[in-house]
Design a protein around this motif. Structure first.
Motif, PDB file in Angstrom:
ATOM      1  N   UNK A 179       0.828  -1.211   0.000  1.00 54.78           N
ATOM      2  CA  UNK A 179       0.000   0.000   0.000  1.00 54.78           C
ATOM      3  C   UNK A 179       0.860   1.258   0.000  1.00 54.78           C
ATOM      4  N   UNK A 180       2.093   1.141   0.459  1.00 52.92           N
ATOM      5  CA  UNK A 180       3.012   2.277   0.512  1.00 52.92           C
ATOM      6  C   UNK A 180       3.763   2.379  -0.816  1.00 52.92           C
ATOM      7  N   UNK A 181       3.785   3.547  -1.474  1.00 49.79           N
ATOM      8  CA  UNK A 181       4.539   3.679  -2.740  1.00 49.79           C
ATOM      9  C   UNK A 181       6.030   3.451  -2.559  1.00 49.79           C
ATOM     10  N   UNK A 182       6.554   3.699  -1.361  1.00 51.12           N
ATOM     11  CA  UNK A 182       7.964   3.429  -1.110  1.00 51.12           C
ATOM     12  C   UNK A 182       8.250   1.928  -1.176  1.00 51.12           C
ATOM     13  N   UNK A 183       7.282   1.108  -0.742  1.00 58.67           N
ATOM     14  CA  UNK A 183       7.446  -0.341  -0.833  1.00 58.67           C
ATOM     15  C   UNK A 183       7.455  -0.802  -2.291  1.00 58.67           C
ATOM     16  N   UNK A 184       6.577  -0.185  -3.101  1.00 55.35           N
ATOM     17  CA  UNK A 184       6.552  -0.526  -4.528  1.00 55.35           C
ATOM     18  C   UNK A 184       7.875  -0.155  -5.189  1.00 55.35           C
ATOM     19  N   UNK A 185       8.422   1.015  -4.841  1.00 55.33           N
ATOM     20  CA  UNK A 185       9.716   1.425  -5.403  1.00 55.33           C
ATOM     21  C   UNK A 185      10.821   0.461  -4.990  1.00 55.33           C
ATOM     22  N   UNK A 186      10.808   0.014  -3.736  1.00 57.11           N
ATOM     23  CA  UNK A 186      11.811  -0.941  -3.264  1.00 57.11           C
ATOM     24  C   UNK A 186      11.768  -2.232  -4.066  1.00 57.11           C
ATOM     25  N   UNK A 187      10.569  -2.770  -4.252  1.00 58.85           N
ATOM     26  CA  UNK A 187      10.434  -4.017  -5.010  1.00 58.85           C
ATOM     27  C   UNK A 187      10.829  -3.801  -6.475  1.00 58.85           C
ATOM     28  N   UNK A 211      14.471  -6.861   3.556  1.00 54.87           N
ATOM     29  CA  UNK A 211      13.378  -6.365   2.700  1.00 54.87           C
ATOM     30  C   UNK A 211      12.028  -6.788   3.261  1.00 54.87           C
ATOM     31  N   UNK A 212      11.948  -8.024   3.714  1.00 51.07           N
ATOM     32  CA  UNK A 212      10.679  -8.521   4.259  1.00 51.07           C
ATOM     33  C   UNK A 212      10.262  -7.728   5.495  1.00 51.07           C
ATOM     34  N   UNK A 213      11.230  -7.400   6.338  1.00 47.50           N
ATOM     35  CA  UNK A 213      10.922  -6.620   7.532  1.00 47.50           C
ATOM     36  C   UNK A 213      10.640  -5.160   7.191  1.00 47.50           C
ATOM     37  N   UNK A 214      11.228  -4.669   6.090  1.00 45.95           N
ATOM     38  CA  UNK A 214      11.022  -3.268   5.726  1.00 45.95           C
ATOM     39  C   UNK A 214       9.659  -3.019   5.101  1.00 45.95           C
ATOM     40  N   UNK A 215       9.096  -4.039   4.440  1.00 48.05           N
ATOM     41  CA  UNK A 215       7.793  -3.856   3.810  1.00 48.05           C
ATOM     42  C   UNK A 215       6.722  -3.626   4.873  1.00 48.05           C
TER      43      UNK A 215
END
Length: 360
Positions: free
Chosen positions: A14-22, A341-345
């Motif tokens: 739901x966070x655009x920062x998470x989408x950018x990370x992936x 990454x899993x913990x950051x999402x």
């Protein structure tokens, strides 16, 4: 089922920062997987730059300008590589040739020992089974000879590739170290704007990767030198060749130590048989491996060893299958990256906290 996947997707992305990370991770994976062979010299130079950044920083802190520090460190590195190329490699090659020449005698000795088993243990040994084992062993040895022959025919291409690496890699290392800040700023400029999570993961992994590369090189040197001293003290044949194999075996956690023990034990067995010298060598070699696993690795990789051994082995198998040597070499950092990454999402708890804060 489909609704559960949608809920999981909304919870995590739901966070655009998470989408950018992936997206950044997918781009890096696709680039290395499909174009890794084309940019291999650059990847090697990046790894070595991580290794050499530490002495460059130390010289800079002593008051030496950055450019002068880079020149000193890169020159020392090239000197060490030339020393290894013209000092160690010819000796290792001679020991490989000696081992290949001794393999027929080793096979004959092994064949005679296997053939004597029915007379020594008539109730336990099966003659037909022994013949099948010997025929399979002979087939494997012949196939090994064909493989070695094909490898020698392709050696000219390998020599040409090595020549390219010897020229390109030092140049790339020099510019990566000299223009480090400019290159990082240029790379940051092409990344997405919503990269808060990506920056968080990068800050966490940057120091870990640097410490891992430096620690792994130190471990290879210490284990290799200790093994060579043990083999040389006991008079084992091919000491440098086996010591180099033991040193590089630490690149593959758990599996490498088991795999490299087999040739060490076999060479000692064919040289001395089941005598006192054989047992003393095995004990000394076991002490080296025990100190490596229980003392050296925890000291050098205090953060990485927090991973479960099953996770490390799975990472070696998965990333080694994807990227070969580099996947094996970076199996632990890549497993740590997946965990980070899993913990950051974002999770459900994070979304609830954000909703509560926005409500109030």
């Amino acid at each position: 089922m489909f609704e559960m996947i949608i809920r999981w997707y909304k919870r995590r992305f739901s966070d655009p920062h998470a989408v950018s990370l992936v997206a950044i991770l997918l781009f890096g994976f696709i680039t290395i997987y499909f174009f890794g062979h084309l940019i291999a010299p650059l990847l090697v130079a990046i790894v070595l730059s991580y290794l050499l950044e530490w002495p460059v920083n130390r010289l800079s802190k002593l008051g030496l300008p950055r450019l002068a520090s880079v020149l000193v460190v890169v020159s020392a590195f090239i000197g060490l590589m030339l020393l290894a190329l013209f000092g160690l490699i010819p000796t290792i090659w001679k020991q490989i040739a000696s081992l290949l020449n001794d393999m027929p005698n080793m096979y004959t000795t092994f064949q005679m020992y296997i053939a004597s088993l029915p007379d020594r243990f008539p109730d336990l040994a099966d003659l037909q089974l022994i013949e099948v084992i010997m025929n399979n062993a002979q087939t494997k040895i012949l196939g090994m000879g064909d493989t070695i022959l094909r490898g020698s025919m392709a050696s000219l291409l390998s020599i040409a590739t090595l020549g390219v690496y010897l020229v390109l890699v030092p140049l790339l290392i020099f510019f990566l170290l000299k223009d480090k800040t400019e290159l990082i700023n240029m790379f940051s400029g092409i990344l997405p704007q919503n990269r808060r999570l990506a920056t968080k993961v990068w800050d966490e992994m940057h120091s870990q990767i640097s410490n891992y590369i430096r620690g792994k090189v130190v471990e290879i040197v210490i284990v290799g030198v200790a093994s060579y001293l043990v083999f040389f003290f006991f008079g084992l044949r091919y000491p440098l060749l086996l010591a180099v194999a033991v040193g590089f075996s630490v690149l593959i956690p758990y599996i490498g130590a088991v795999a490299v023990t087999v040739p060490v034990v076999l060479v000692a067995l064919f040289q001395w048989g089941l005598g006192p010298q054989f047992y003393w060598l095995v004990i000394a070699y076991g002490i080296v491996q025990m100190l490596d696993g229980n003392v050296l690795v925890p000291v050098l990789f205090s953060e990485a060893v927090n991973l479960h051994p099953v996770a490390i082995i799975v990472a070696v198998l998965v990333f080694g299958g994807l990227w070969g040597f580099w996947g094996v070499f970076f199996a632990i950092p890549l497993a740590t990256l997946v965990k980070a990454v899993w913990h950051a999402l974002p999770s459900t708890d994070d979304n609830d906290k954000q909703n509560q804060s926005s409500y109030y």
